[in-house]
Design an enzyme around this catalytic site. Structure first.
Site, short mmCIF file in Angstrom:
data_model
loop_
_atom_site.label_atom_id
_atom_site.label_comp_id
_atom_site.label_asym_id
_atom_site.label_seq_id
_atom_site.Cartn_x
_atom_site.Cartn_y
_atom_site.Cartn_z
N GLY A 127 89.79 46.61 68.79
CA GLY A 127 88.71 47.58 68.61
C GLY A 127 87.79 47.10 67.51
N HIS A 128 86.52 47.10 67.79
CA HIS A 128 85.54 46.72 66.78
C HIS A 128 84.67 47.93 66.51
CE1 HIS A 128 86.62 42.65 67.01
NE2 HIS A 128 85.85 42.27 68.01
N LYS B 92 85.75 41.58 62.04
CA LYS B 92 85.13 40.48 62.80
C LYS B 92 83.93 40.95 63.59
CE LYS B 92 89.07 40.07 64.89
NZ LYS B 92 89.97 40.87 64.08
N ASP C 185 91.85 43.56 62.37
CA ASP C 185 91.02 44.60 61.73
C ASP C 185 90.30 44.10 60.48
OD1 ASP C 185 92.16 46.42 63.63
OD2 ASP C 185 93.92 46.53 62.34
N GLN D 88 92.15 40.57 67.39
CA GLN D 88 93.34 40.57 66.52
C GLN D 88 93.18 39.61 65.33
OE1 GLN D 88 94.27 40.17 70.18
NE2 GLN D 88 94.06 42.36 70.21
P1 IMP Z 1 99.81 44.65 71.43
O1 IMP Z 1 98.79 43.57 71.24
O2 IMP Z 1 99.22 45.97 71.82
O3 IMP Z 1 100.94 44.21 72.31
O4 IMP Z 1 100.48 44.92 70.00
C1 IMP Z 1 101.25 43.93 69.32
C2 IMP Z 1 101.01 44.00 67.81
O5 IMP Z 1 99.68 43.60 67.55
C3 IMP Z 1 101.14 45.40 67.23
O6 IMP Z 1 101.65 45.30 65.91
C4 IMP Z 1 99.72 45.92 67.19
O7 IMP Z 1 99.54 46.91 66.21
C5 IMP Z 1 98.99 44.64 66.84
N1 IMP Z 1 97.60 44.63 67.31
C6 IMP Z 1 97.15 44.45 68.57
N2 IMP Z 1 95.81 44.48 68.61
C7 IMP Z 1 95.40 44.67 67.35
C8 IMP Z 1 94.10 44.74 66.75
O8 IMP Z 1 93.05 44.63 67.38
N3 IMP Z 1 94.09 44.94 65.40
C9 IMP Z 1 95.23 45.02 64.66
N4 IMP Z 1 96.45 44.93 65.18
C10 IMP Z 1 96.53 44.76 66.52
#
Ligand code: IMP
Length: 460
Positions: free
Chosen positions: A40-41, A16, A13, A223
């Protein structure tokens, strides 16, 4: 022309999408390398606000080829909906390409994501529940279904028959859930495959041809690097590699084909989900950062945890990823503070932490008759238990208490803000090329321009 990688330098977040969107004005190809609908962007343009999850941010530039790379896990239902929504708002999707090697998120993946999270109880990861972890698990277990399989009815049927049978055993026997129906799944996913077929390509060849033709290729990671499955705060991580190396792997690009790695960092820290965040603020300051930064998840709407900038984690990420430039976003969020802190080291108050392993001794003393070793650790530790034993060591800098959102050049920033940026550059060891002072594209302020800088590309 060699490729540019954009990655998040913290826990995701970092903004990017906005940077990729700005660079996409110049880029011929933008490739998304990893992750899925967990990402999510949000991009604010004169055409309105766009929230993208799977489609690369470059899609708003009609001249740009936007590739969903092999390293992404694609939820075809979600992708179809995102494409339809974009098309309904007049966005041209002709430049979209989907890797035939990308793995598919099927309905049993989010289901298992939820069930596995509920079993973790107090140890939950706080995943986005979008099924990414289970889909990546199937990929490395060599039981995944790929985009290419969606286009081949007999392969899809064979693989779904086997997978649904296996997943049903887990769903029914372990979790006491109803079994899934394979016929309905097959019909839906074969139809989704047909509807996406015109976009499906050997994406790595598209990218390689673009590089061979001297085109500008931008690879975007989802991420953030502190969520990397190897070097992040395991197990509180995502299931892919949002790193420079992961970008190469997910896009089909060699390390020798990369010229620049841009790390996007916020001017402070945030994190969604569980896991270590050493500088976390549970007080009014943390709440102010959350409200001023609108720190609520794009994908899940969850309030983000907030804290001061963590230069230990940032330096670690910069080194492991060979970050050449930093784009620092959301500086204006800090306009409200008298003082601003930066974490420059972690201090361990635990005699059990082995000096040889953890780094440099700082001071030792006697406390109530037994020896307490106080040690400074200058990188994120691997052992989960060590995080609880660490406290951040802060440097405190003066705030500037005035708005920065009107600044369009480095010299227009208050002197204290300029000093803050210089302090971060020193602490991370990488120059900051751009600083974000608001959501609009023109609020990305160039700090330094050079022949090889990202600044000209953004400024034009
Ligand atoms: P998952 O990727 O949904 O399995 O989540 C694993 C961890 O990564 C969790 O703490 C999520 O909140 C975090 N996470 C996954 N995608 C994002 C993102 O795009 N932004 C911020 N945190 C993310």
């Amino acid at each position: 022309m060699p490729a540019t990688i954009i990655l998040g330098g913290q826990w995701g977040d970092e903004g990017k999408g906005k940077l990729t969107d700005a660079l996409a004005g110049d880029a011929d190809v933008v490739v998304r390398a990893n992750g899925g609908t967990n990402a999510g962007h949000t991009i604010e343009t004169e055409r309105g606000i766009f929230k993208l999850h799977l489609v690369p941010s470059g899609i708003l530039n009609p001249a740009c080829i936007c590739v969903i790379g092999a390293g992404v896990v694609v939820d075809p239902r979600a992708l179809r909906k995102e494409m339809d929504d974009l098309a309904a708002r007049g966005v041209d999707l002709a430049g979209l390409r989907i890797s035939d090697r990308a793995h598919v998120v099927l309905p049993y993946h989010p289901l298992l994501d939820q069930l596995e999270e509920s079993q973790r109880a107090d140890d939950e990861i706080g995943t986005t529940l979008r099924g990414n972890g289970p889909a990546y698990a199937d990929k490395v277990a060599r039981r995944g279904i790929r985009v290419a399989d969606l286009l081949d009815r007999s392969t899809l049927r064979r693989r779904l028959d086997r997978e649904v049978a296996t997943k049903n055993q887990t769903l029914v026997r372990v979790y006491e859930q109803p079994a899934l129906e394979v016929d309905a799944l097959f019909d839906e996913y074969a139809a989704l495959g047909e509807s996406l077929e015109q976009y499906v390509v050997p994406a790595e060849m598209v990218v390689q041809d673009a590089i061979a033709d001297g085109q500008q290729v931008v690879i975007e990671c989802a991420q953030g690097a502190m969520l990397d499955v190897d070097y992040g705060t395991y197990p509180f991580v995502t299931s892919s590699s949002p790193t420079a190396a992961g970008a190469c792997q997910g896009a089909g690009v060699a390390p020798t084909q990369v010229r620049r790695v841009i790390g996007v960092f916020k001017a402070y820290s945030t994190r969604v989900g569980s896991g270590p965040l050493p500088t976390e603020l549970h007080d009014a300051t943390g709440r102010t950062i959350r409200e001023r930064g609108r720190e609520y998840g794009t994908t899940t709407g969850r309030p983000r945890r907030t804290g001061w900038f963590d230069a230990v984690a940032a330096r670690y990420v910069a080194r492991l990823n060979g970050i050449s430039d930093i784009a620092l976003t959301l500086l204006d969020v800090l306009d409200a503070f008298d003082e601003i802190k930066v974490c420059v080291a972690y201090e361990a108050n635990d005699v059990s932490i082995d000096e040889a392993e953890t780094g440099h001794p700082r001071s030792r003393g006697r406390d109530r008759g037994y020896r307490v070793a106080r040690r400074v650790i200058d990188y994120p530790p691997a052992r989960e238990g060590q995080w609880d034993q660490l406290s951040p060591v802060y440097e405190t800098l003066p705030g500037w208490r005035q708005t920065t959102s009107e600044a369009r050049a480095a010299g227009e920033l208050p002197p204290e803000a300029q000093a803050y940026l210089r302090f971060l550059e020193e602490a991370i060891g990488v120059p900051i090329s751009l600083v974000g002072v608001g959501p609009a594209r023109e609020q990305l302020v160039p700090l330094r321009a050079g022949a090889d800088s990202i600044v000209p590309a953004v400024a034009t």
